[in-house]
Design a protein around this motif. Structure first.
Motif, PDB file in Angstrom:
ATOM      1  N   LEU A 109       0.827  -1.206   0.000  1.00 58.18           N
ATOM      2  CA  LEU A 109       0.000   0.000   0.000  1.00 58.18           C
ATOM      3  C   LEU A 109       0.861   1.255   0.000  1.00 58.18           C
ATOM      4  N   MET A 110       1.980   1.227   0.722  1.00 60.17           N
ATOM      5  CA  MET A 110       2.887   2.368   0.728  1.00 60.17           C
ATOM      6  C   MET A 110       3.468   2.623  -0.655  1.00 60.17           C
ATOM      7  N   ILE A 111       3.880   1.543  -1.319  1.00 57.62           N
ATOM      8  CA  ILE A 111       4.429   1.676  -2.673  1.00 57.62           C
ATOM      9  C   ILE A 111       3.362   2.208  -3.622  1.00 57.62           C
ATOM     10  N   TYR A 112       2.143   1.703  -3.465  1.00 58.38           N
ATOM     11  CA  TYR A 112       1.046   2.167  -4.320  1.00 58.38           C
ATOM     12  C   TYR A 112       0.766   3.646  -4.081  1.00 58.38           C
ATOM     13  N   ALA A 113       0.820   4.077  -2.815  1.00 60.98           N
ATOM     14  CA  ALA A 113       0.596   5.490  -2.496  1.00 60.98           C
ATOM     15  C   ALA A 113       1.667   6.367  -3.129  1.00 60.98           C
ATOM     16  N   ILE A 114       2.911   5.872  -3.127  1.00 62.63           N
ATOM     17  CA  ILE A 114       3.995   6.638  -3.737  1.00 62.63           C
ATOM     18  C   ILE A 114       3.800   6.746  -5.247  1.00 62.63           C
ATOM     19  N   LYS A 115       3.414   5.638  -5.877  1.00 62.91           N
ATOM     20  CA  LYS A 115       3.247   5.647  -7.330  1.00 62.91           C
ATOM     21  C   LYS A 115       2.102   6.553  -7.754  1.00 62.91           C
TER      22      LYS A 115
END
Length: 325
Positions: A218-224
Motif C-alpha cells: 500500500l505504501m508503494i502504491y501510495a507513492i506511485k
C-alpha cells in the motif's frame, strides 16, 4: 486553457492542446472502466461514498466534454481564423471549474484517509508523541492548500469570463494561475508523504509478515499514484514558469484530474485483492483473519495470532489494523 495572442503558432498553442485532449480521452476510458468496476463491487459501501464517486464521474465527464468542445471550436469551427485563438470561450472556463472541483474532492478524500489512519492506536512511542501532527496539523494543511487550489481555479475561470482574452489574462492574473499550480503541488506532495508515514508507523508493530508486506504494498502504491499527480502538478508549474505565453502546460493540466480520479478509483477497487491476499494467512501462517466491511471506505482487519501477552483465556494477542482505502 491559455493561448497567447502574441504567438499563434499552432504547434505551440492548438497542437499542445490537442495532444492534451487525446491523452485525456485515453485516461477517461480507464476512468469509465474503474467507475463501472467500483459500482459493480460496491454493495457494502455507504451511500455517501457512492454519491461521491458518481459526482466525481460527472465532473470528469463534464471536463472531457468541455475540453473537447474547446478544441473543436478552435480547430474546426474557427478554422483558419487566427484571431479566434485570442478569445476565451465558455467551455475553456467550464473546464477549469470542473477540474478544480474534481481535484479538491479527491484530495479531501485522501485527507480523510490520513485522518482515519492517524486515529488508530499504536504502541510506537515516537508516533504517540507526534499524533497531534498527523491527526490534525497535516490533514488541516492538506485541506487548506487543496481548498486554496480550488478557489484559485474558480477565480481564474471567473477572470477569464470577465477579461475575455488570453492577452488580458496573461497580463493581469498570471500570478493567480501560478499560485494555484504551486499550492496544488504542495497539497499532492503532503498527501503522498503523509500516507507513507502513517502506513509505515502501523507496519512496524505487526507480527505477521504477510500483513506487513500488505502495508508495504500500500505504501508503494501510495507513492506511485501520488507521484503521478505530483509529477503532473510539477510539470504544470515548471512549464508555465518557463513559457507562460504558450500552452505547453496544457497537456499535463488536462491529465491531472484524470490521474487523481483514477488513483482514487484504483485504490477503492483494489480492496477485494487486499482481502484475498490477507485471507491466505489462514493456511500459510495458521492465522485467523476476520474481515469486516467498514463504513466510510475503510477495510477493517482483525488479526489473531499466538503470543505471550498477559491476557485471560487462551494465550492469544489480538491486533487491530485498519487500512483506509
Amino acid at each position: 486553457m491559455l493561448i497567447n495572442s502574441t504567438n499563434t503558432e499552432l504547434d505551440d498553442t492548438l497542437g499542445d492542446t490537442l495532444i492534451g485532449v487525446i491523452l485525456s480521452s485515453c485516461l477517461y476510458g480507464i476512468t469509465i472502466i474503474h467507475t463501472y468496476t467500483f459500482f459493480s463491487r460496491s454493495t457494502d459501501d455507504p451511500r455517501a461514498l457512492k454519491c461521491m464517486i458518481a459526482l466525481l464521474w460527472l465532473l470528469d465527464t463534464s471536463h472531457e466534454v468541455f475540453i473537447s468542445h474547446a478544441v473543436y471550436t478552435y480547430a474546426v469551427t474557427d478554422f483558419n481564423n487566427g484571431v479566434a485563438l485570442l478569445w476565451v470561450i465558455w467551455s475553456s472556463s467550464g473546464a477549469v471549474m470542473a477540474s478544480s472541483l474534481n481535484n479538491h474532492i479527491v484530495r479531501s478524500f485522501f485527507c480523510y484517509r490520513i485522518w482515519v489512519l492517524s486515529h488508530i492506536p499504536v504502541t510506537d512511542t515516537p508516533w504517540r508523541r507526534s499524533k497531534v501532527v498527523f491527526r490534525w496539523l497535516l490533514p488541516t494543511m492538506i485541506l487548506i492548500t487543496s481548498l486554496m487550489g480550488c478557489v484559485g481555479g474558480f477565480a481564474y475561470a471567473v477572470a477569464s469570463i470577465q477579461l475575455k482574452t488570453y492577452d488580458a489574462l496573461e497580463s493581469r492574473v498570471t500570478w493567480l494561475l501560478m499560485s494555484t499550480f504551486a499550492v496544488s503541488l504542495v497539497s499532492d506532495g503532503m498527501i503522498t508523504v503523509s500516507l507513507c508515514m502513517v502506513l509505515g508507523r502501523h507496519r512496524r508493530g505487526l507480527a505477521s509478515l504477510r500483513a506487513s508486506n500488505t502495508l508495504k504494498t500500500l505504501m508503494i502504491y501510495a507513492i506511485k499514484t501520488g507521484g503521478l499527480s505530483c509529477a503532473c502538478s510539477l510539470v504544470c508549474v515548471i512549464s508555465y514558469a518557463i513559457k507562460p505565453g504558450e500552452a505547453i502546460y496544457i497537456t499535463s493540466y488536462f491529465l491531472l484530474p484524470r490521474v487523481m480520479l483514477n488513483s482514487l478509483l484504483g485504490t477503492l477497487n483494489g480492496r477485494k485483492a487486499i482481502r484475498e491476499e490477507l485471507s491466505k494467512e489462514i493456511t500459510s501462517h495458521r492465522l485467523e483473519w476476520a474481515l469486516q466491511p467498514a463504513t466510510g471506505g475503510t477495510l477493517a482487519l482483525t488479526q489473531l495470532h499466538e503470543g505471550t501477552g498477559q491476557v485471560p483465556g487462551p494465550n492469544l494477542v489480538r491486533e487491530h489494523v485498519t487500512l483506509s482505502v
